[in-house]
Design an enzyme around this catalytic site. Structure first.
Site, PDB file in Angstrom:
ATOM      1  N   ASN A  41       0.881  -1.159   0.000  1.00 40.59           N
ATOM      2  CA  ASN A  41       0.000   0.000   0.000  1.00 40.59           C
ATOM      3  C   ASN A  41       0.923   1.213   0.000  1.00 40.59           C
ATOM      4  O   ASN A  41       1.592   1.485   0.996  1.00 40.59           O
ATOM      5  CB  ASN A  41      -0.900   0.004   1.234  1.00 40.59           C
ATOM      6  N   ARG A  78       0.566   4.241   0.422  1.00 41.35           N
ATOM      7  CA  ARG A  78       0.315   5.276   1.428  1.00 41.35           C
ATOM      8  C   ARG A  78       0.835   4.886   2.808  1.00 41.35           C
ATOM      9  O   ARG A  78       0.825   5.695   3.723  1.00 41.35           O
ATOM     10  CB  ARG A  78      -1.180   5.579   1.511  1.00 41.35           C
ATOM     11  N   CYS A  79       1.287   3.653   2.958  1.00 39.94           N
ATOM     12  CA  CYS A  79       1.740   3.153   4.257  1.00 39.94           C
ATOM     13  C   CYS A  79       3.265   3.261   4.360  1.00 39.94           C
ATOM     14  O   CYS A  79       3.996   2.734   3.516  1.00 39.94           O
ATOM     15  CB  CYS A  79       1.298   1.699   4.413  1.00 39.94           C
ATOM     16  N   SER A  80       3.735   3.908   5.411  1.00 38.50           N
ATOM     17  CA  SER A  80       5.183   4.088   5.576  1.00 38.50           C
ATOM     18  C   SER A  80       5.900   2.754   5.771  1.00 38.50           C
ATOM     19  O   SER A  80       7.011   2.562   5.277  1.00 38.50           O
ATOM     20  CB  SER A  80       5.480   5.032   6.741  1.00 38.50           C
ATOM     21  N   ARG A  96       6.201   1.128   2.350  1.00 39.76           N
ATOM     22  CA  ARG A  96       7.270   1.773   1.571  1.00 39.76           C
ATOM     23  C   ARG A  96       8.641   1.342   2.090  1.00 39.76           C
ATOM     24  O   ARG A  96       9.562   1.095   1.309  1.00 39.76           O
ATOM     25  CB  ARG A  96       7.120   3.295   1.607  1.00 39.76           C
TER      26      ARG A  96
END
Length: 117
Positions: free
Chosen positions: A7, A9-11, A14
């Site tokens: 995802n 948007r998820c740190s 990433r």
């Protein structure tokens, strides 16, 4: 082959992608944005088998869908949980990294490092 269910948007998600890139693995990497390409129930069962542990460990219990769908109630079956995740992929823990028939949830990222090591 390394597969990352991601995802963007998820740190943590990433960070898992960065960790795999930094490892410079000799194997190909596939990044799948599971919110755009949700799992089927059968795929979720296979993923759970690779992860091991409890099915509820795959679920993000803090998401509003978890309570709205009544997944916090006693007596909810595994079949109901699989259906809920398939229908609401936001419920799936992230990231999940798969390699050589094993999978880990990348929280903490040390789980991913151990899978790659």
């Amino acid at each position: 082959m390394i597969t990352i269910y991601h995802n963007p948007r998820c740190s943590k998600s990433r960070a898992a992608c960065d960790l795999v890139s930094a490892a410079k693995a000799k194997e190909p990497v596939e990044v799948i944005e599971y919110l755009k390409q949700p799992f089927s129930v059968d795929q979720l069962r296979a993923l759970h088998a690779m992860l091991g542990g409890r099915l509820r460990d795959m679920i993000r219990t803090g998401e509003s869908e978890y309570t709205e769908l009544g997944l916090d109630a006693t007596g909810v079956t595994d079949d109901q949980l699989y259906e809920a995740i398939a229908g609401h992929p936001v419920l799936l823990q992230r990231p999940i990294v798969v390699r050589d028939g094993r999978a880990v949830i990348g929280r903490p990222t040390e789980n991913v490092a151990a899978l790659l090591g």
